[in-house]
Design a protein around this motif. Sequence first.
Motif, PDB file in Angstrom:
ATOM      1  N   GLU A   1      37.037  37.928  22.914  1.00  0.00           N
ATOM      2  CA  GLU A   1      38.241  37.798  23.728  1.00  0.00           C
ATOM      3  C   GLU A   1      38.183  38.852  24.824  1.00  0.00           C
ATOM      4  OE1 GLU A   1      42.341  37.293  21.917  1.00  0.00           O
ATOM      5  OE2 GLU A   1      42.466  39.356  22.654  1.00  0.00           O
ATOM      6  N   VAL A   2      38.379  38.439  26.073  1.00  0.00           N
ATOM      7  CA  VAL A   2      38.317  39.360  27.211  1.00  0.00           C
ATOM      8  C   VAL A   2      39.524  39.116  28.114  1.00  0.00           C
ATOM      9  CG1 VAL A   2      36.948  40.231  29.136  1.00  0.00           C
ATOM     10  CG2 VAL A   2      35.797  39.299  27.118  1.00  0.00           C
ATOM     11  N   ASP A   3      40.251  40.174  28.404  1.00  0.00           N
ATOM     12  CA  ASP A   3      41.442  40.067  29.245  1.00  0.00           C
ATOM     13  C   ASP A   3      41.064  39.769  30.697  1.00  0.00           C
ATOM     14  OD1 ASP A   3      44.405  40.497  29.616  1.00  0.00           O
ATOM     15  OD2 ASP A   3      43.615  41.966  31.033  1.00  0.00           O
ATOM     16  N   THR A   4      41.869  38.952  31.349  1.00  0.00           N
ATOM     17  CA  THR A   4      41.599  38.556  32.739  1.00  0.00           C
ATOM     18  C   THR A   4      42.547  39.208  33.740  1.00  0.00           C
ATOM     19  OG1 THR A   4      43.032  36.632  32.393  1.00  0.00           O
ATOM     20  CG2 THR A   4      40.664  36.305  32.111  1.00  0.00           C
ATOM     21  N   VAL A   5      43.539  39.933  33.248  1.00  0.00           N
ATOM     22  CA  VAL A   5      44.543  40.496  34.148  1.00  0.00           C
ATOM     23  C   VAL A   5      44.200  41.928  34.546  1.00  0.00           C
ATOM     24  CG1 VAL A   5      47.002  41.006  34.459  1.00  0.00           C
ATOM     25  CG2 VAL A   5      46.298  39.007  33.127  1.00  0.00           C
ATOM     26  N   TYR A   6      43.794  42.735  33.587  1.00  0.00           N
ATOM     27  CA  TYR A   6      43.558  44.159  33.860  1.00  0.00           C
ATOM     28  C   TYR A   6      42.093  44.548  33.649  1.00  0.00           C
ATOM     29  CZ  TYR A   6      48.589  43.877  33.617  1.00  0.00           C
ATOM     30  OH  TYR A   6      49.898  43.488  33.839  1.00  0.00           O
ATOM     31  N   THR A   7      41.202  43.570  33.773  1.00  0.00           N
ATOM     32  CA  THR A   7      39.767  43.823  33.710  1.00  0.00           C
ATOM     33  C   THR A   7      39.135  43.266  34.980  1.00  0.00           C
ATOM     34  OG1 THR A   7      39.871  43.480  31.310  1.00  0.00           O
ATOM     35  CG2 THR A   7      37.692  43.576  32.311  1.00  0.00           C
ATOM     36  N   GLU A   8      38.262  44.033  35.610  1.00  0.00           N
ATOM     37  CA  GLU A   8      37.631  43.577  36.844  1.00  0.00           C
ATOM     38  C   GLU A   8      36.801  42.317  36.595  1.00  0.00           C
ATOM     39  OE1 GLU A   8      37.982  44.576  39.845  1.00  0.00           O
ATOM     40  OE2 GLU A   8      39.092  46.445  39.569  1.00  0.00           O
ATOM     41  N   PRO A   9      37.034  41.239  37.350  1.00  0.00           N
ATOM     42  CA  PRO A   9      36.306  39.988  37.105  1.00  0.00           C
ATOM     43  C   PRO A   9      34.798  40.118  37.302  1.00  0.00           C
ATOM     44  CG  PRO A   9      37.595  39.861  39.139  1.00  0.00           C
ATOM     45  CD  PRO A   9      38.043  41.095  38.417  1.00  0.00           C
ATOM     46  N   PHE A  10      34.363  40.975  38.214  1.00  0.00           N
ATOM     47  CA  PHE A  10      32.926  41.164  38.400  1.00  0.00           C
ATOM     48  C   PHE A  10      32.304  41.733  37.126  1.00  0.00           C
ATOM     49  CE2 PHE A  10      28.984  42.968  39.918  1.00  0.00           C
ATOM     50  CZ  PHE A  10      28.576  42.106  40.917  1.00  0.00           C
TER      51      PHE A  10
ATOM     52  N   ARG B   1      47.603  49.467  37.530  1.00  0.00           N
ATOM     53  CA  ARG B   1      47.890  48.231  38.252  1.00  0.00           C
ATOM     54  C   ARG B   1      49.343  47.841  38.091  1.00  0.00           C
ATOM     55  NH1 ARG B   1      44.954  42.719  38.228  1.00  0.00           N
ATOM     56  NH2 ARG B   1      46.812  42.458  39.505  1.00  0.00           N
ATOM     57  N   SER B   2      49.836  47.059  39.028  1.00  0.00           N
ATOM     58  CA  SER B   2      51.185  46.526  38.899  1.00  0.00           C
ATOM     59  C   SER B   2      51.241  45.555  37.728  1.00  0.00           C
ATOM     60  CB  SER B   2      51.604  45.806  40.198  1.00  0.00           C
ATOM     61  OG  SER B   2      51.578  46.693  41.293  1.00  0.00           O
ATOM     62  N   HIS B   3      52.379  45.534  37.061  1.00  0.00           N
ATOM     63  CA  HIS B   3      52.538  44.642  35.914  1.00  0.00           C
ATOM     64  C   HIS B   3      52.585  43.181  36.367  1.00  0.00           C
ATOM     65  CE1 HIS B   3      55.207  42.714  32.711  1.00  0.00           C
ATOM     66  NE2 HIS B   3      54.057  42.990  32.116  1.00  0.00           N
ATOM     67  N   VAL B   4      51.898  42.329  35.642  1.00  0.00           N
ATOM     68  CA  VAL B   4      51.873  40.892  35.931  1.00  0.00           C
ATOM     69  C   VAL B   4      52.553  40.159  34.787  1.00  0.00           C
ATOM     70  CG1 VAL B   4      50.408  38.881  36.376  1.00  0.00           C
ATOM     71  CG2 VAL B   4      49.709  41.138  37.196  1.00  0.00           C
ATOM     72  N   SER B   5      53.377  39.177  35.102  1.00  0.00           N
ATOM     73  CA  SER B   5      54.069  38.416  34.065  1.00  0.00           C
ATOM     74  C   SER B   5      54.298  36.984  34.529  1.00  0.00           C
ATOM     75  CB  SER B   5      55.412  39.074  33.727  1.00  0.00           C
ATOM     76  OG  SER B   5      56.244  39.110  34.877  1.00  0.00           O
ATOM     77  N   GLY B   6      54.825  36.167  33.642  1.00  0.00           N
ATOM     78  CA  GLY B   6      55.183  34.797  33.983  1.00  0.00           C
ATOM     79  C   GLY B   6      54.015  33.974  34.485  1.00  0.00           C
TER      80      GLY B   6
END
Length: 391
Positions: A102-111, A146-151
């Motif tokens: 499982e790898v997070d997509t919000v707070y992990t650099e996509p590269f 980073r700014s919080h992302v939701s919704g």
Amino acid sequence: MSAAFTTAPRGFLALELDGDGAHPAAWRKARHAPAELLDGTRVRATVLAAESAGFHVATFADGSLPAASSDAGGRDIPGRLNALQRAAFAGPVTGSIVLVPEVDTVYTEPFHISTQLASLDYVSGGRAGWLVAASDKVADAAAVGRSHVSGEGLGREAADSVEVSRRLWDSWEDDAVIRDVATGRYIDVDKLHYVDFKSVDFETGAGYSVKGPSIIPRPLQGQLPVLVPAGLLNADQLSAGAADAVLVSAPTPQLLAGEAAEARAAAPGAAIIAELDVVLDARGQSAAGRLAELDAHSPWQSSRARFVGSAAELTRLLASVLETADGVRLHPAVLDVDLEELAQLVLPALRRRGLLATPQPGSTFRDLLGLQRPASRYAAATISASSAADH
């Protein structure tokens, strides 16, 4: 991009191998030294046991781990290593089981995600996948500044991360590495491509851009299969092929088949994997009794459907679910207890019924899902442009 099944694969079973089990008090029933969770011993033992039992896929949960109990004493907090690192460690010691961190997509650099997953595909011989996560926790955002992302933003971040990772995997053509000793050329630079990706929120200043190409050659599978929890992506993203497999759950096991049917309609071409917590009768103790004993320490709070009963009853339930879903991911309450029952009683019974695909050494995750190996989009574009010029 998701592709249609090349054949209709038989059912498969995935097993979550996080910590000592899915129950927050599972460690109390574990049969190993606590330090083994952090030195690789536990990872090796559990993944080999799962492979020997005939499980097709092992998944590795990740993310922050808050205390399970309401007090501040730090009770029942499982120990674990990073999911990608656990999967990479398991790659060389296994031969057939698929490894899906499982790898997070919000707070992990996509590269970084794309290159690390490509590396996992190499060390596992093409047996890697990606279980997409999207953290909605304020603390996770603060930890990386980073700014919080939701919704709906979570779905956009996830879809963008999947898309840029796939482009980066495609940015090396399959034959880009030439290793020409005579000329001293390791790669053919004409077969590396810029991806020129901009996220959905780029123009507002909240997104990002990736130029590429990747720093890792194209994965063995071309593109790793992407697993996404139901509800994370919207209908348009799913219909566009953002997921190769969708994980579904339900309030009760009896409702799983209906949820699987709805997910299949929303994500045509994607495999459907049902999620199920499992507590089995074991060692002379009823499943209900085992669960009550564990819950007395820390109540088990989970959004997944939960089965509590005998191995024979679970076999019948799985047979029913596999009529609608392509696979089932099991979350055993206590790995050291429930995995033994699954290996000795449940999987053999399902195999006798002909409901499970036979794990094949040397096959890939895409093979298991019945997916073709995709061509690099950039190689295809180059060929098309060359063909047009010739005419």
